[in-house]
Enzyme design. Structure first.
Site, PDB file in Angstrom:
ATOM      1  N   HIS A   6      46.040  39.540  42.180  1.00 47.28           N
ATOM      2  CA  HIS A   6      45.589  39.234  43.555  1.00 47.28           C
ATOM      3  C   HIS A   6      46.628  39.808  44.509  1.00 47.28           C
ATOM      4  CE1 HIS A   6      42.411  36.212  42.442  1.00 47.28           C
ATOM      5  NE2 HIS A   6      43.112  36.258  41.318  1.00 47.28           N
ATOM      6  N   ASP A  64      47.534  38.264  37.072  1.00 54.40           N
ATOM      7  CA  ASP A  64      46.927  37.326  38.019  1.00 54.40           C
ATOM      8  C   ASP A  64      47.746  37.173  39.296  1.00 54.40           C
ATOM      9  OD1 ASP A  64      44.737  35.789  38.730  1.00 54.40           O
ATOM     10  OD2 ASP A  64      45.392  33.979  37.690  1.00 54.40           O
ATOM     11  N   HIS A  96      43.997  42.554  36.362  1.00 54.24           N
ATOM     12  CA  HIS A  96      43.702  41.360  37.174  1.00 54.24           C
ATOM     13  C   HIS A  96      44.926  40.887  37.947  1.00 54.24           C
ATOM     14  CE1 HIS A  96      41.097  37.605  37.619  1.00 54.24           C
ATOM     15  NE2 HIS A  96      42.204  37.321  38.279  1.00 54.24           N
ATOM     16  N   GLN A 110      36.890  33.815  47.241  1.00 53.63           N
ATOM     17  CA  GLN A 110      37.728  32.709  46.766  1.00 53.63           C
ATOM     18  C   GLN A 110      37.132  31.323  47.053  1.00 53.63           C
ATOM     19  OE1 GLN A 110      41.428  32.339  45.244  1.00 53.63           O
ATOM     20  NE2 GLN A 110      39.870  30.820  44.798  1.00 53.63           N
ATOM     21  N   HIS A 113      35.661  35.644  38.491  1.00 54.00           N
ATOM     22  CA  HIS A 113      36.429  34.494  38.032  1.00 54.00           C
ATOM     23  C   HIS A 113      35.375  33.543  37.477  1.00 54.00           C
ATOM     24  CE1 HIS A 113      39.688  36.186  40.294  1.00 54.00           C
ATOM     25  NE2 HIS A 113      40.499  35.182  40.021  1.00 54.00           N
ATOM     26  N   GLU A 150      37.085  28.904  35.367  1.00 52.41           N
ATOM     27  CA  GLU A 150      38.540  28.693  35.388  1.00 52.41           C
ATOM     28  C   GLU A 150      38.796  27.232  35.726  1.00 52.41           C
ATOM     29  OE1 GLU A 150      40.911  30.729  38.338  1.00 52.41           O
ATOM     30  OE2 GLU A 150      42.767  30.403  37.207  1.00 52.41           O
TER      31      GLU A 150
HETATM   32  N1  17E Z   1      42.409  32.301  42.730  1.00 54.01           N
HETATM   33  C1  17E Z   1      41.750  31.673  41.738  1.00 54.01           C
HETATM   34  O1  17E Z   1      40.614  31.194  41.928  1.00 54.01           O
HETATM   35  N2  17E Z   1      42.317  31.599  40.523  1.00 54.01           N
HETATM   36  C2  17E Z   1      43.515  32.119  40.303  1.00 54.01           C
HETATM   37  N3  17E Z   1      44.055  32.013  39.085  1.00 54.01           N
HETATM   38  C3  17E Z   1      44.231  32.762  41.346  1.00 54.01           C
HETATM   39  C4  17E Z   1      43.623  32.837  42.556  1.00 54.01           C
HETATM   40  C5  17E Z   1      45.586  33.330  41.118  1.00 54.01           C
HETATM   41 FE   FE2 Z   2      42.547  35.444  39.306  1.00 53.88          FE
END
Ligand code: 17E
Ligand code: FE2
Length: 422
Positions: A58, A308, A56, A151, A209, A212
């Site tokens: 980006h 990440d 994982h 995103q 994702h 989070e």
């Molecule tokens: N984008 C997101 O939604 N969550 C993250 N932890 C990162 C990017 C790094």
């Molecule tokens: Fe991520």
């Protein structure tokens, strides 16, 4: 043999072994190999493991820290806002250059498999185009999987679903999602349903994702598990982050964990980013905002560790070393029990490979020769000292080498070497 690693310590085996490599394959593991090879490396009792798998990262955002501004609150949400500004100035070369630099950093740390998210909330899909090229450029040393990652949301961004489909048609390997960030609970549910439907239709794995956030009401993982079972996708679906699980009540978490197991969903935890991103809206005591790694593992669920971010709007540090994630997790997840310490490396090797779906991975005859020689005798020492990767071997070739730092102290008028191992 083309390459022999001599005197290797191997997890779970007594004594030292020689590892004979022919072409891109491990040919033999044996206490002593009589024959010679043009390249021979002396592990001298150090640990040799299969290479590291980064599940994982980006890559489109790596090395953009401070562009166009730094994240002042430290929250995930400010990070997403900043990235939303930076993505508008992405160019093909800019993405290729940063991603390639970060991949070199990772390769030097023993990483030969990388699953990267790429933001597809961009009508030009600039980053995707660049990373598709990078995937081919590095193919001989690193296997890359690209996740089409929305995103800004699939239903909270104009034409989000069309962009996801275009990304898959262009060659993205994995279907991504972000239900908790969609504008409403209902959009979030559609996000999950669409991601898993696309995964089934295009016959690709999914990696969302998911939850989070520190919001204990963010409960999309249960729908991910349910849709996985309904569509028969067990073993092909991953939920990343799942930090809200920290804040669920125990009765709900108990039920959810049994459900995740039934669905065979892999969980990726990202201790580096989430240790700094979570709990930003709390007063003391501040929650850790970490998924329930101990409980997940105890219930037979595959958990692995992702990096990440490397120097981006969400996480300003990082050198592309998965062991840093292991180190932070030992502390943050209180995984300092002896058994836990001994298996910590598995979360960036064998467990990560299972999530990735890496072929021919492992330390055995016939497996592909993707290996790491650590400058440490055991897996616990490797994590404790963040040991240098003395040599990295990919497809049977040495692709990276590190000269470990050597320390001496002046002690009673004499120079004495300090090794930091018992
Ligand atoms: N984008 C997101 O939604 N969550 C993250 N932890 C990162 C990017 C790094
Ligand atoms: Fe991520």
């Amino acid at each position: 043999m083309d390459l022999i690693i001599r005197r290797a310590a191997i997890q779970g085996s007594e004594g030292l072994h020689d590892i004979g490599i022919r072409g891109d394959r491990i040919d033999v593991l044996t206490p002593h190999l009589g024959e010679r090879a043009p390249v021979e490396l002396d592990a001298a009792g150090s640990l040799v493991t299969p290479s590291l798998v980064e599940t994982h990262i980006h890559l489109d955002a790596v090395l953009t820290v401070g562009q166009p501004r730094h994240n002042r609150t430290g929250s995930l949400f400010e990070g997403i806002e900043i990235w939303g500004e930076r993505i508008k100035t992405l160019t093909h070369e800019d993405v290729k250059q940063r991603a390639t630099t970060a991949l070199k950093w990772m390769l030097a740390h023993g990483v030969t498999h990388v699953r990267t998210h790429v933001d597809v909330c961009d009508p030009n899909l600039t980053a995707l185009g660049a990373l598709l090229e990078v995937r081919e450029d590095v193919r001989d040393a690193i296997t890359i999987q690209i996740v089409a990652f929305p995103q800004q949301g699939i239903y909270s961004f104009p034409d989000g679903e069309q962009l996801m489909i275009r990304a898959l048609e262009m060659g993205a390997d994995v279907v991504g999602g972000i239900p908790h960030y969609e504008w409403t609970r209902e959009y979030g549910e559609r996000d999950v349903r669409t991601v898993l439907r696309l995964a089934a239709e295009y016959d690709r794995p999914a990696d969302l994702h998911c939850d989070e956030t520190d919001d204990d009401q963010s409960r999309f993982l249960e729908l991910v598990a349910a849709e996985t079972v309904r569509l028969g996708l067990q073993g092909r679906v991953t939920a990343s982050h799942t930090t809200a699980m920290h804040s669920y009540n125990n009765a709900y978490a108990y039920r959810l964990i049994r459900w995740i197991r039934k669905a065979g969903v892999h969980i990726i935890t990202n201790p580096l980013d989430n240790s700094v991103l979570q709990g930003r809206f709390d007063n003391y005591p501040i929650r850790r905002g970490f998924t329930r790694v101990k409980e997940l593992l105890a219930n037979g669920i595959n958990v692995c560790i992702g990096h990440d971010s490397i120097m981006d709007p969400w996480y300003p540090l990082g050198v592309g070393d998965p062991l840093q994630g292991c180190f932070v997790m030992v502390h943050y997840g209180q995984m300092s029990g002896r058994d836990e310490l001994e298996m910590m490396l598995d979360l960036v090797t064998s467990r990560a490979a299972a999530c990735f779906g890496a072929d021919d991975y492992g330390l055995g005859a016939g497996k592909r020769a993707d290996l790491v020689v650590f400058d440490a005798p055991t897996a616990v020492d490797a994590v404790r000292t963040m040991a240098a990767r003395r040599w990295v071997i990919s497809r049977g070739r040495v692709v990276a080498e590190t000269q470990p730092a050597r320390s001496t102290v002046r002690w009673n008028g004499r120079d004495e070497a300090v090794r930091f191992v018992l």
